[in-house]
Design an enzyme around this catalytic site. Structure first.
Site, PDB file in Angstrom:
ATOM      1  N   THR A   1       0.834  -1.215   0.000  1.00  0.00           N
ATOM      2  CA  THR A   1       0.000   0.000   0.000  1.00  0.00           C
ATOM      3  C   THR A   1       0.869   1.266   0.000  1.00  0.00           C
ATOM      4  OG1 THR A   1      -1.434   1.333   1.456  1.00  0.00           O
ATOM      5  CG2 THR A   1      -0.161  -0.365   2.518  1.00  0.00           C
ATOM      6  N   ASP A   2       0.308   2.349  -0.503  1.00  0.00           N
ATOM      7  CA  ASP A   2       1.037   3.631  -0.463  1.00  0.00           C
ATOM      8  C   ASP A   2       1.286   4.086   0.979  1.00  0.00           C
ATOM      9  OD1 ASP A   2      -1.574   4.421   0.216  1.00  0.00           O
ATOM     10  OD2 ASP A   2      -1.689   6.045  -1.245  1.00  0.00           O
ATOM     11  N   GLU A   3       0.516   3.524   1.924  1.00  0.00           N
ATOM     12  CA  GLU A   3       0.636   3.979   3.315  1.00  0.00           C
ATOM     13  C   GLU A   3       1.978   3.602   3.929  1.00  0.00           C
ATOM     14  OE1 GLU A   3      -2.867   3.711   5.695  1.00  0.00           O
ATOM     15  OE2 GLU A   3      -4.170   3.562   3.950  1.00  0.00           O
TER      16      GLU A   3
ATOM     17  N   TYR B   1      -1.326  -0.342  11.161  1.00  0.00           N
ATOM     18  CA  TYR B   1      -1.664  -0.994   9.885  1.00  0.00           C
ATOM     19  C   TYR B   1      -0.525  -0.841   8.897  1.00  0.00           C
ATOM     20  CZ  TYR B   1      -3.466  -1.203   5.091  1.00  0.00           C
ATOM     21  OH  TYR B   1      -3.613  -1.472   3.749  1.00  0.00           O
TER      22      TYR B   1
ATOM     23  N   LYS C   1       1.955  -3.624   7.184  1.00  0.00           N
ATOM     24  CA  LYS C   1       2.042  -3.807   5.722  1.00  0.00           C
ATOM     25  C   LYS C   1       3.480  -3.623   5.243  1.00  0.00           C
ATOM     26  CE  LYS C   1      -0.703  -4.442   3.028  1.00  0.00           C
ATOM     27  NZ  LYS C   1      -1.226  -5.725   2.467  1.00  0.00           N
TER      28      LYS C   1
END
Ligand code: NAD
Ligand code: TYD
Length: 342
Positions: free
Chosen positions: A131-133, A155, A159
């Protein structure tokens, strides 16, 4: 091609399996390994149950015996491609309790990779959906694939762990791994805890829309069909050991999305309820997608048209989301606790 898709009962995974069957028909076979957590809805793919090229395995990516079963494929002959969507995926839940996030988003990735290594499987691809996060928040400019990872919530930290574990298996054991980092997805079948489906379904019920903080946080919105097409493209044309950003190119403030949803539903702005901010709320996500474009893929869905289509999907599928909201005591308990703290 024989696929093992994990988390295929969730939002993006179920859209991806539908995408594969629409594009490849009987030339694709798919095992869907899913634990059916609160976010997993097996009925999302009811139309494929009983077909000879689809098999649902109820199991956990962090359990070696479940993973071994899924790797057998639909008919015992194995799989060529693994696409790992399975994850705990909601930031607010990770702030509440991070343990399951580490178990699935880090250890689950390890178990999936380790089975392939120990069994000496000759996979064509192992796609780790990141994810971009994982990059953290950015005030100006956009993240490229070589920027450092600075995840800021449990989260995104989990990831990032899974993302780097997959990369490590490529470097250490030569596994054919591709890591994708996508921006915020939206579209049909998204669980109504995330911004867009939560606000659409609340507005349909004339319930308030809890906008966090000043509502000026920015996300880059990616229509789920574009995401599925990009993953399919990378399975065919990507380079092993590489990381690819997948962004929609649609950066919007949350308050703008909120007003658009209300406009589309012809509902009053008075439904917006400004609530306290999320702890550690990332201000802005932004991806540089030139690497994917140079490889030959560009996301081209028009944002406004896709949002309208998505809102219409929720209008047309009320029984789907109402069942989720009504049946799940766990769902209600989470939100009661969540807003009591704000
Ligand atoms: P989701 O929460 O809708 O679905 C997750 C699915 O994984 C569910 O079906 C759930 O039952 C299953 N699952 C959870 N734990 C499992 C386990 N231990 N074993 C097997 N199955 C398990 O999530 P989503 O929004 O569809 O996201 C899918 C993937 O895409 C995730 O890896 C997420 O991090 C990533 N991603 C999501 C977005 C987004 O905006 N939704 C953006 C970028 C990346
Ligand atoms: P979300 O859909 O949870 O995705 P993520 O946190 O992974 O980006 O949230 C998107 C944005 O919307 C984020 O800035 C938080 C905000 N938000 C609200 O303002 N209210 C809400 O009820 C939710 C769920 C999110």
């Amino acid at each position: 091609m024989r696929y093992l898709v994990t988390g295929g009962a969730g939002f993006i995974g179920s859209n991806f399996i539908r995408f594969l069957f629409k594009k490849y028909g009987d030339d694709a076979s798919v095992v869907n390994l899913d634990k059916l957590t609160y976010a997993g809805i097996r009925e999302n793919l009811a139309e494929y149950e009983g077909k000879k090229n689809y098999r649902f395995v109820h199991g956990d990516i962090a359990k070696p015996e479940d993973v071994a079963e899924a790797y057998k494929g639909v008919d015992g002959s194995g799989v060529d491609v693994v696409v790992n969507f399975a994850a705990e995926s909601h930031v607010d839940r990770s702030i509440d309790d991070a343990a399951e996030f580490v178990e699935t988003d880090v250890r689950g990735v390890l178990v999936l990779l380790e089975h392939a290594r120990r069994a000496k499987l000759s996979l064509r691809r192992f796609v780790q959906i990141s994810t971009d996060e994982v990059y953290g928040s950015i005030e100006d400019g956009s993240f490229t694939e070589t920027d450092p990872l600075q995840p800021r919530n449990p989260y995104s930290a989990s990831k990032a762990g899974g993302d780097r574990m997959a990369y490590a298996y490529a470097q250490t054991y030569g596994m054919p791994v591709i890591v994708t980092r996508a921006s915020n997805n939206f579209g049909p079948y998204q669980y109504p805890e995330k911004l867009i489906p939560l606000f659409v379904t609340n507005a349909l019920d004339d319930q308030s829309l809890p906008l966090y903080g000043d509502g000026k946080n920015i996300r880059d919105w990616l229509f789920v069909d574009d995401h599925c097409a990009a993953i399919d493209f990378l399975i065919e044309h990507g380079t092993n050991s590489e990381v690819y950003n997948i962004g929609g190119g649609n950066e919007r403030e949350n308050r703008e999305i909120t007003h658009k949803i209300l406009e589309l539903l012809n509902k009053p702005a008075s439904l917006i309820k400004q609530v306290g901010d999320r702890q550690g709320h990332d201000r802005r996500y932004s991806l540089d997608t030139r690497k994917l474009e140079a490889a030959g893929f560009k996301c081209d869905t028009n944002f406004d048209a896709a949002l309208e289509k998505t809102v219409q999907w929720y209008i047309d599928h009320e029984p789907w989301w109402r069942a989720i909201k009504e049946r799940s005591a766990e769902y209600r308990a989470f939100y009661e606790k969540q807003y009591a703290n704000r």
